[in-house]
Scaffold this motif. Structure first.
Motif, PDB file in Angstrom:
ATOM      1  N   ALA A 142       1.612 -14.045  12.984  1.00 39.68           N
ATOM      2  CA  ALA A 142       2.487 -14.978  13.690  1.00 39.68           C
ATOM      3  C   ALA A 142       2.180 -15.047  15.181  1.00 39.68           C
ATOM      4  CB  ALA A 142       3.951 -14.589  13.482  1.00 39.68           C
ATOM      5  N   ASP A 143       1.746 -13.927  15.758  1.00 40.23           N
ATOM      6  CA  ASP A 143       1.450 -13.909  17.195  1.00 40.23           C
ATOM      7  C   ASP A 143      -0.033 -14.147  17.479  1.00 40.23           C
ATOM      8  OD1 ASP A 143       0.542 -11.544  16.164  1.00 40.23           O
ATOM      9  OD2 ASP A 143       1.687 -10.243  17.499  1.00 40.23           O
ATOM     10  N   GLY A 144      -0.769 -14.630  16.466  1.00 35.38           N
ATOM     11  CA  GLY A 144      -2.163 -14.994  16.669  1.00 35.38           C
ATOM     12  C   GLY A 144      -3.178 -13.951  16.274  1.00 35.38           C
ATOM     13  N   ALA A 145      -2.761 -12.711  16.158  1.00 30.71           N
ATOM     14  CA  ALA A 145      -3.684 -11.635  15.786  1.00 30.71           C
ATOM     15  C   ALA A 145      -2.907 -10.507  15.124  1.00 30.71           C
ATOM     16  CB  ALA A 145      -4.418 -11.107  17.016  1.00 30.71           C
ATOM     17  N   MET A 146      -3.622  -9.748  14.282  1.00 38.53           N
ATOM     18  CA  MET A 146      -2.979  -8.622  13.610  1.00 38.53           C
ATOM     19  C   MET A 146      -3.294  -7.322  14.348  1.00 38.53           C
ATOM     20  SD  MET A 146      -3.283  -7.129   9.707  1.00 38.53           S
ATOM     21  CE  MET A 146      -2.930  -8.695   8.931  1.00 38.53           C
ATOM     22  N   HIS A 147      -2.264  -6.597  14.726  1.00 39.75           N
ATOM     23  CA  HIS A 147      -2.433  -5.309  15.399  1.00 39.75           C
ATOM     24  C   HIS A 147      -2.939  -4.291  14.381  1.00 39.75           C
ATOM     25  CE1 HIS A 147      -1.286  -1.588  17.498  1.00 39.75           C
ATOM     26  NE2 HIS A 147      -1.286  -2.310  18.606  1.00 39.75           N
ATOM     27  N   PRO A 148      -3.823  -3.350  14.807  1.00 39.28           N
ATOM     28  CA  PRO A 148      -4.346  -2.332  13.882  1.00 39.28           C
ATOM     29  C   PRO A 148      -3.253  -1.587  13.113  1.00 39.28           C
ATOM     30  CG  PRO A 148      -5.583  -2.272  15.920  1.00 39.28           C
ATOM     31  CD  PRO A 148      -4.446  -3.231  16.139  1.00 39.28           C
ATOM     32  N   SER A 149      -2.136  -1.304  13.775  1.00 31.68           N
ATOM     33  CA  SER A 149      -1.045  -0.596  13.096  1.00 31.68           C
ATOM     34  C   SER A 149      -0.411  -1.471  12.019  1.00 31.68           C
ATOM     35  CB  SER A 149       0.019  -0.160  14.106  1.00 31.68           C
ATOM     36  OG  SER A 149       0.569  -1.273  14.783  1.00 31.68           O
ATOM     37  N   GLU A 150      -0.375  -2.784  12.261  1.00 28.99           N
ATOM     38  CA  GLU A 150       0.148  -3.700  11.256  1.00 28.99           C
ATOM     39  C   GLU A 150      -0.782  -3.774  10.050  1.00 28.99           C
ATOM     40  OE1 GLU A 150       2.589  -6.997  13.892  1.00 28.99           O
ATOM     41  OE2 GLU A 150       0.411  -7.174  13.758  1.00 28.99           O
ATOM     42  N   GLU A 151      -2.084  -3.789  10.321  1.00 31.50           N
ATOM     43  CA  GLU A 151      -3.053  -3.843   9.226  1.00 31.50           C
ATOM     44  C   GLU A 151      -2.986  -2.574   8.381  1.00 31.50           C
ATOM     45  OE1 GLU A 151      -7.562  -5.340   8.346  1.00 31.50           O
ATOM     46  OE2 GLU A 151      -7.054  -4.717  10.373  1.00 31.50           O
ATOM     47  N   ARG A 152      -2.863  -1.418   9.034  1.00 35.15           N
ATOM     48  CA  ARG A 152      -2.747  -0.161   8.279  1.00 35.15           C
ATOM     49  C   ARG A 152      -1.510  -0.184   7.397  1.00 35.15           C
ATOM     50  NH1 ARG A 152      -4.497   2.088  13.237  1.00 35.15           N
ATOM     51  NH2 ARG A 152      -2.345   2.536  13.859  1.00 35.15           N
ATOM     52  N   LEU A 153      -0.407  -0.689   7.951  1.00 38.07           N
ATOM     53  CA  LEU A 153       0.836  -0.748   7.179  1.00 38.07           C
ATOM     54  C   LEU A 153       0.708  -1.698   5.993  1.00 38.07           C
ATOM     55  CD1 LEU A 153       3.801  -0.063   6.745  1.00 38.07           C
ATOM     56  CD2 LEU A 153       4.393  -1.866   8.377  1.00 38.07           C
ATOM     57  N   LEU A 154       0.109  -2.859   6.213  1.00 36.92           N
ATOM     58  CA  LEU A 154      -0.027  -3.827   5.129  1.00 36.92           C
ATOM     59  C   LEU A 154      -0.950  -3.311   4.030  1.00 36.92           C
ATOM     60  CD1 LEU A 154      -0.173  -7.274   6.974  1.00 36.92           C
ATOM     61  CD2 LEU A 154       1.615  -6.414   5.462  1.00 36.92           C
ATOM     62  N   LYS A 155      -1.992  -2.606   4.413  1.00 36.07           N
ATOM     63  CA  LYS A 155      -2.876  -2.013   3.409  1.00 36.07           C
ATOM     64  C   LYS A 155      -2.121  -0.974   2.586  1.00 36.07           C
ATOM     65  CE  LYS A 155      -7.333  -2.716   5.718  1.00 36.07           C
ATOM     66  NZ  LYS A 155      -8.494  -2.075   6.364  1.00 36.07           N
ATOM     67  N   HIS A 156      -1.240  -0.235   3.249  1.00 32.10           N
ATOM     68  CA  HIS A 156      -0.420   0.754   2.544  1.00 32.10           C
ATOM     69  C   HIS A 156       0.549   0.063   1.593  1.00 32.10           C
ATOM     70  CE1 HIS A 156       1.880   4.438   1.877  1.00 32.10           C
ATOM     71  NE2 HIS A 156       2.982   3.744   2.120  1.00 32.10           N
ATOM     72  N   VAL A 157       1.173  -1.021   2.067  1.00 35.31           N
ATOM     73  CA  VAL A 157       2.101  -1.784   1.226  1.00 35.31           C
ATOM     74  C   VAL A 157       1.373  -2.313   0.000  1.00 35.31           C
ATOM     75  CG1 VAL A 157       3.525  -3.864   1.085  1.00 35.31           C
ATOM     76  CG2 VAL A 157       3.640  -2.411   3.115  1.00 35.31           C
ATOM     77  N   ALA A 158       0.184  -2.885   0.223  1.00 35.21           N
ATOM     78  CA  ALA A 158      -0.612  -3.433  -0.887  1.00 35.21           C
ATOM     79  C   ALA A 158      -0.946  -2.346  -1.906  1.00 35.21           C
ATOM     80  CB  ALA A 158      -1.899  -4.059  -0.344  1.00 35.21           C
ATOM     81  N   LYS A 159      -1.317  -1.179  -1.427  1.00 36.23           N
ATOM     82  CA  LYS A 159      -1.661  -0.071  -2.321  1.00 36.23           C
ATOM     83  C   LYS A 159      -0.453   0.359  -3.146  1.00 36.23           C
ATOM     84  CE  LYS A 159      -3.624   4.604  -2.354  1.00 36.23           C
ATOM     85  NZ  LYS A 159      -4.160   5.713  -1.498  1.00 36.23           N
ATOM     86  N   LYS A 160       0.702   0.461  -2.495  1.00 44.35           N
ATOM     87  CA  LYS A 160       1.916   0.871  -3.210  1.00 44.35           C
ATOM     88  C   LYS A 160       2.314  -0.154  -4.266  1.00 44.35           C
ATOM     89  CE  LYS A 160       4.269   3.881  -2.662  1.00 44.35           C
ATOM     90  NZ  LYS A 160       4.293   5.218  -3.305  1.00 44.35           N
ATOM     91  N   LEU A 161       1.939  -1.413  -4.048  1.00 36.80           N
ATOM     92  CA  LEU A 161       2.277  -2.464  -5.002  1.00 36.80           C
ATOM     93  C   LEU A 161       1.180  -2.679  -6.041  1.00 36.80           C
ATOM     94  CD1 LEU A 161       3.964  -5.106  -2.663  1.00 36.80           C
ATOM     95  CD2 LEU A 161       5.066  -3.412  -4.133  1.00 36.80           C
ATOM     96  N   GLY A 162       0.159  -1.817  -6.010  1.00 35.08           N
ATOM     97  CA  GLY A 162      -0.888  -1.887  -7.027  1.00 35.08           C
ATOM     98  C   GLY A 162      -2.006  -2.863  -6.732  1.00 35.08           C
ATOM     99  N   MET A 163      -2.119  -3.314  -5.495  1.00 32.63           N
ATOM    100  CA  MET A 163      -3.167  -4.265  -5.121  1.00 32.63           C
ATOM    101  C   MET A 163      -4.374  -3.505  -4.593  1.00 32.63           C
ATOM    102  SD  MET A 163      -2.926  -7.507  -2.449  1.00 32.63           S
ATOM    103  CE  MET A 163      -1.825  -8.422  -3.530  1.00 32.63           C
TER     104      MET A 163
END
Length: 266
Positions: A142-163
């Motif tokens: 939303a702010d034009g770029a993904m912060h490294p901490s946001e990317e780490r969190l999203l990768k963790h979320v994806a893993k927990k959801l089986g992606m």
């Protein structure tokens, strides 16, 4: 009656159990304490539980994501508000979504427990999980770029959801391409981008390479349309209020396919 009308209208959260039910129950209880009119809702239909779980988990995880880089930016707040507007939430319903967002920002938010419950509630349905992750990815950018901490969190979320990491990377590229393609077509009065750029993004949206055959492109297009079909997603448990969001995605997929077709027909 829509899902969110039921959520605002009754203590449905307590029927979900676990952290998701606790969040929703507490918030709805607070809304009632403020004097909202309400009716009793006692159905335990599986689809309705999935819808309630999707809505509750989405806005709370979105709040957690916004706080991942240490601060919640104005753009991230606007992204959450934009989703609420797309869903045409009433004032009371927006209040529920905002409180969920704020609960997600708290340091003691039980992210893993909420994700585990959500995955179980939706029975690991890939289309629902993909839609869930797409919305979070759009919020992260939303702010034009993904912060490294946001990317780490999203990768963790994806893993927990089986992606898988590979599928998450594909999904991230697709979301980036969707945003660029949307802007490049002149949305919000922005200057149109060169056709070459639009074409490149169109292929990414469909998930195929530029040298794919016509048959492969058509197959990919049909697959993407099937995965994002609003009626099918709602039947699987997507909140009815999110139909507009799913419809807009199918429109972007349609536009991407037509862009490729026009170039290939020349």
């Amino acid at each position: 009656m829509s899902l969110l009308g039921k959520l605002v209208g009754a203590g449905f959260g307590y029927m979900l159990g676990g952290p998701i039910g606790a969040f929703l129950g507490a918030i709805l209880g607070h809304q009632f304490d403020k004097g909202l009119q309400h009716t009793v809702f006692q159905s335990t239909a599986d689809v309705e539980r999935i819808q309630a779980s999707f809505f509750t988990t989405l806005f709370s995880v979105m709040g957690h994501l916004a706080k991942a880089d240490g601060r919640v930016s104005a753009q991230e707040i606007k992204a959450a508000q934009a989703i609420m507007q797309q869903m045409s939430l009433s004032e009371e319903q927006q209040g529920v979504a905002i409180e969920l967002f704020n609960k997600g920002k708290q340091t003691d938010f039980p992210l893993d427990a909420a994700l585990t419950q959500f995955r179980q509630a939706c029975h690991g349905q890939r289309n629902l999980i993909q839609m869930f992750m797409e919305i979070l990815l759009h919020a992260a950018y939303a702010d034009g770029a993904m912060h490294p901490s946001e990317e780490r969190l999203l990768k963790h979320v994806a893993k927990k959801l089986g992606m898988s990491p590979f599928y998450f990377a594909q999904l991230e590229k697709m979301v980036q391409a969707q945003q660029a393609f949307h802007q490049g077509r002149g949305a919000h009065r922005q200057p149109a981008k060169p056709r070459a750029d639009l074409l490149k993004e169109a292929y990414v949206i469909l998930g195929v390479k530029a040298d794919a055959s016509d048959a492969e492109v058509k197959k990919a297009y049909r697959r993407q349309m099937n995965q994002h079909h609003p009626d099918k997603l709602v039947a699987k448990g997507l909140p009815e209020e999110m139909i507009k969001m799913a419809t807009e995605k199918t429109q972007e997929i349609q536009a991407a396919y037509e862009t490729i077709q026009k170039v290939r027909e020349k």
